[in-house]
Motif scaffolding. Structure first.
Motif, PDB file in Angstrom:
ATOM      1  N   ILE A  34       0.773 -95.442   0.703  1.00 11.50           N
ATOM      2  CA  ILE A  34       0.302 -95.519  -0.684  1.00 11.50           C
ATOM      3  C   ILE A  34       1.469 -95.952  -1.558  1.00 11.50           C
ATOM      4  O   ILE A  34       2.541 -95.338  -1.524  1.00 11.50           O
ATOM      5  CB  ILE A  34      -0.234 -94.160  -1.175  1.00 11.50           C
ATOM      6  CG1 ILE A  34      -1.323 -93.639  -0.232  1.00 11.50           C
ATOM      7  CG2 ILE A  34      -0.770 -94.281  -2.593  1.00 11.50           C
ATOM      8  CD1 ILE A  34      -1.802 -92.234  -0.586  1.00 11.50           C
ATOM      9  N   LEU A  35       1.259 -97.002  -2.328  1.00  7.80           N
ATOM     10  CA  LEU A  35       2.326 -97.545  -3.165  1.00  7.80           C
ATOM     11  C   LEU A  35       1.933 -97.503  -4.641  1.00  7.80           C
ATOM     12  O   LEU A  35       0.905 -98.048  -5.046  1.00  7.80           O
ATOM     13  CB  LEU A  35       2.624 -98.991  -2.760  1.00  7.80           C
ATOM     14  CG  LEU A  35       3.712 -99.721  -3.569  1.00  7.80           C
ATOM     15  CD1 LEU A  35       5.058 -99.024  -3.413  1.00  7.80           C
ATOM     16  CD2 LEU A  35       3.803-101.178  -3.147  1.00  7.80           C
ATOM     17  N   ASP A  36       2.754 -96.856  -5.436  1.00  9.65           N
ATOM     18  CA  ASP A  36       2.627 -96.846  -6.895  1.00  9.65           C
ATOM     19  C   ASP A  36       3.151 -98.192  -7.408  1.00  9.65           C
ATOM     20  O   ASP A  36       4.330 -98.521  -7.228  1.00  9.65           O
ATOM     21  CB  ASP A  36       3.454 -95.678  -7.440  1.00  9.65           C
ATOM     22  CG  ASP A  36       3.478 -95.616  -8.968  1.00  9.65           C
ATOM     23  OD1 ASP A  36       2.910 -96.506  -9.618  1.00  9.65           O
ATOM     24  OD2 ASP A  36       4.080 -94.666  -9.491  1.00  9.65           O
ATOM     25  N   ASN A  37       2.275 -98.968  -8.047  1.00  7.74           N
ATOM     26  CA  ASN A  37       2.646-100.305  -8.515  1.00  7.74           C
ATOM     27  C   ASN A  37       2.642-100.378 -10.043  1.00  7.74           C
ATOM     28  O   ASN A  37       2.374-101.415 -10.628  1.00  7.74           O
ATOM     29  CB  ASN A  37       1.674-101.347  -7.939  1.00  7.74           C
ATOM     30  CG  ASN A  37       2.111-102.773  -8.213  1.00  7.74           C
ATOM     31  OD1 ASN A  37       3.297-103.070  -8.224  1.00  7.74           O
ATOM     32  ND2 ASN A  37       1.153-103.656  -8.441  1.00  7.74           N
ATOM     33  N   VAL A  58      -2.775 -99.525  -2.887  1.00  9.83           N
ATOM     34  CA  VAL A  58      -1.894 -99.869  -4.008  1.00  9.83           C
ATOM     35  C   VAL A  58      -2.630 -99.537  -5.297  1.00  9.83           C
ATOM     36  O   VAL A  58      -3.787 -99.928  -5.479  1.00  9.83           O
ATOM     37  CB  VAL A  58      -1.513-101.364  -3.985  1.00  9.83           C
ATOM     38  CG1 VAL A  58      -0.575-101.682  -5.149  1.00  9.83           C
ATOM     39  CG2 VAL A  58      -0.863-101.743  -2.650  1.00  9.83           C
ATOM     40  N   TYR A  59      -1.972 -98.809  -6.199  1.00 10.35           N
ATOM     41  CA  TYR A  59      -2.612 -98.449  -7.456  1.00 10.35           C
ATOM     42  C   TYR A  59      -1.634 -98.622  -8.615  1.00 10.35           C
ATOM     43  O   TYR A  59      -0.416 -98.602  -8.442  1.00 10.35           O
ATOM     44  CB  TYR A  59      -3.120 -97.010  -7.431  1.00 10.35           C
ATOM     45  CG  TYR A  59      -2.011 -95.984  -7.464  1.00 10.35           C
ATOM     46  CD1 TYR A  59      -1.497 -95.520  -8.682  1.00 10.35           C
ATOM     47  CD2 TYR A  59      -1.471 -95.468  -6.286  1.00 10.35           C
ATOM     48  CE1 TYR A  59      -0.474 -94.585  -8.718  1.00 10.35           C
ATOM     49  CE2 TYR A  59      -0.447 -94.536  -6.317  1.00 10.35           C
ATOM     50  CZ  TYR A  59       0.046 -94.102  -7.531  1.00 10.35           C
ATOM     51  OH  TYR A  59       1.074 -93.190  -7.582  1.00 10.35           O
ATOM     52  N   THR A  79       6.432 -93.416  -4.761  1.00 11.48           N
ATOM     53  CA  THR A  79       6.213 -93.358  -6.202  1.00 11.48           C
ATOM     54  C   THR A  79       7.449 -92.805  -6.901  1.00 11.48           C
ATOM     55  O   THR A  79       8.290 -92.146  -6.270  1.00 11.48           O
ATOM     56  CB  THR A  79       5.000 -92.469  -6.528  1.00 11.48           C
ATOM     57  OG1 THR A  79       4.816 -92.400  -7.941  1.00 11.48           O
ATOM     58  CG2 THR A  79       5.180 -91.064  -5.986  1.00 11.48           C
ATOM     59  N   ASP A  80       7.553 -93.066  -8.211  1.00 10.91           N
ATOM     60  CA  ASP A  80       8.640 -92.472  -8.995  1.00 10.91           C
ATOM     61  C   ASP A  80       8.163 -91.223  -9.732  1.00 10.91           C
ATOM     62  O   ASP A  80       8.935 -90.595 -10.459  1.00 10.91           O
ATOM     63  CB  ASP A  80       9.240 -93.485  -9.958  1.00 10.91           C
ATOM     64  CG  ASP A  80       8.214 -94.067 -10.932  1.00 10.91           C
ATOM     65  OD1 ASP A  80       7.060 -93.600 -10.942  1.00 10.91           O
ATOM     66  OD2 ASP A  80       8.572 -95.003 -11.669  1.00 10.91           O
ATOM     67  N   LEU A 117       2.175-107.149   0.305  1.00  9.85           N
ATOM     68  CA  LEU A 117       3.451-106.637  -0.183  1.00  9.85           C
ATOM     69  C   LEU A 117       4.287-107.760  -0.797  1.00  9.85           C
ATOM     70  O   LEU A 117       4.953-107.568  -1.814  1.00  9.85           O
ATOM     71  CB  LEU A 117       4.216-105.959   0.956  1.00  9.85           C
ATOM     72  CG  LEU A 117       3.562-104.686   1.525  1.00  9.85           C
ATOM     73  CD1 LEU A 117       4.335-104.195   2.740  1.00  9.85           C
ATOM     74  CD2 LEU A 117       3.480-103.595   0.465  1.00  9.85           C
ATOM     75  N   ASN A 118       4.249-108.931  -0.184  1.00  6.80           N
ATOM     76  CA  ASN A 118       4.941-110.085  -0.755  1.00  6.80           C
ATOM     77  C   ASN A 118       4.365-110.454  -2.114  1.00  6.80           C
ATOM     78  O   ASN A 118       5.083-110.792  -3.052  1.00  6.80           O
ATOM     79  CB  ASN A 118       4.820-111.287   0.186  1.00  6.80           C
ATOM     80  CG  ASN A 118       5.967-111.359   1.171  1.00  6.80           C
ATOM     81  OD1 ASN A 118       7.125-111.211   0.799  1.00  6.80           O
ATOM     82  ND2 ASN A 118       5.651-111.580   2.427  1.00  6.80           N
ATOM     83  N   GLU A 119       3.052-110.383  -2.233  1.00  6.70           N
ATOM     84  CA  GLU A 119       2.372-110.704  -3.494  1.00  6.70           C
ATOM     85  C   GLU A 119       2.827-109.769  -4.607  1.00  6.70           C
ATOM     86  O   GLU A 119       3.036-110.191  -5.750  1.00  6.70           O
ATOM     87  CB  GLU A 119       0.863-110.598  -3.290  1.00  6.70           C
ATOM     88  CG  GLU A 119       0.032-110.848  -4.527  1.00  6.70           C
ATOM     89  CD  GLU A 119      -1.438-110.552  -4.291  1.00  6.70           C
ATOM     90  OE1 GLU A 119      -2.073-109.933  -5.176  1.00  6.70           O
ATOM     91  OE2 GLU A 119      -1.953-110.930  -3.218  1.00  6.70           O
TER      92      GLU A 119
END
Length: 309
Positions: free
Chosen positions: A85-88, A133-134, A194-195, A158-160
């Motif tokens: 899970i990636l905080d974007n 991704v959120y 996430t931060d 991920l590149n995008e």
């Protein structure tokens, strides 16, 4: 930033696939063997191929030498399911960097590189990986699979993300962590990058969303990404500066030294609160300095994977 080319720049490694393989081998060789016995699907012995068996594990090199069919037997086969899970959100794009590189990363750059490396490890172990991704919306979800095509699709995503020039301004962490938790049906090892900066809900509500990720017997690891030099220790030149909240637009004009002590006290209290809540909910909390290397992330992965299986 192209993930493939950036990871290729790592010393001693030629490409992304080799990087993941060598990272795993390097870590295991430097650790006592006993905790990692059977960690991967390690080759054990050959056995004679019997008609009707799958040809998947036939050792064709041995066939070329002996003219006899043998299959490889492995000590342990695993079917780990792992969801990244990636905080974007906008705060993840701090610090502002014009050209990301392996030695010059912001939080989103570090997160995408770390996930790319972990995906290579998972692929090597024949495990399944998924990605969510959120930011201000839950704009990407892919369930766990283990195929090469699937891996390349996630890498392209991920590149995008790294090529984005205008990241979303707000964060809906609370809302989307609940939605992600509902989507992951089968027991999985979940990694959240996430931060932990968000404006949508109170901190208690955010922690409840983290707790939801634990349902269905999932194991959860929170990689808390921070630029520690600035975001934790508030080390800025003591000249007049404008500090802008990239998600709300609010700003303060001040001298860094005037608020440094109070800031450090407040962030220390917040970090302690996160650690305590994670401990309470049995979530693995891992602080990560984006100015350091990836060893903390990868070492944590190896330990948690072994515990999970």
């Amino acid at each position: 930033m192209n993930l493939q080319s950036e990871l290729n720049k790592a010393s001693l490694f030629q490409n992304l696939e080799l990087l993941a393989n060598q990272v795993v081998e390097g870590f295991i060789s430097g650790i006592h063997k006993s905790p990692f016995h059977g960690f991967s699907a390690e080759f054990a012995e050959h056995k004679i191929y019997n008609n009707g068996e799958s040809t998947k594990h036939i050792d064709w090199k041995l066939f070329a030498k002996s003219d006899k069919l043998y299959t490889k037997r492995y000590e342990e086969e695993t079917n780990l399911r792992c969801h990244m899970i990636l905080d974007n959100s906008a705060s993840m794009y701090y610090p502002e960097i014009k050209e990301l590189g392996l030695d010059n990363l912001n939080k989103i750059g570090f997160g995408t590189l770390a996930i790319a490396a972990l995906m290579n490890v998972l692929k090597r172990q024949r495990d399944a990986v998924g990605l969510s991704v959120y930011s201000d919306n839950y704009n990407y979800y892919v369930a766990e699979k283990g195929s090469e095509r699937h891996f390349q699709m996630l890498l392209a995503k991920l590149n995008e993300i790294n090529l984005a020039t205008q990241p979303p301004k707000e964060t809906a962490t609370y809302t989307y962590l609940h939605q992600i938790a509902e989507k992951i049906k089968r027991r999985s090892l979940i990694f959240l990058f996430t931060d932990m900066f968000q404006t949508e809900k109170t901190d208690d509500a955010l922690f409840e969303a983290l707790r939801h990720l634990k349902y269905n017997k999932h194991e959860v690891v929170l990689f808390h990404l921070l630029d520690k030099e600035h975001e934790q220790y508030f080390n800025f030149e003591n000249t007049p500066k404008r500090f802008v909240d990239v998600e709300t637009g609010a700003h303060l004009d001040l001298y860094a030294d005037n608020v440094k002590e109070a800031y450090e006290e407040a962030i220390t209290t917040y970090l302690t609160q996160i650690k305590l809540k994670c401990s309470q909910y049995r979530i693995k909390y891992v602080p990560v300095d984006i100015n350091a290397n990836f060893s903390n992330v990868l070492n944590t992965f190896l330990v948690e994977r072994q515990k999970f299986i």
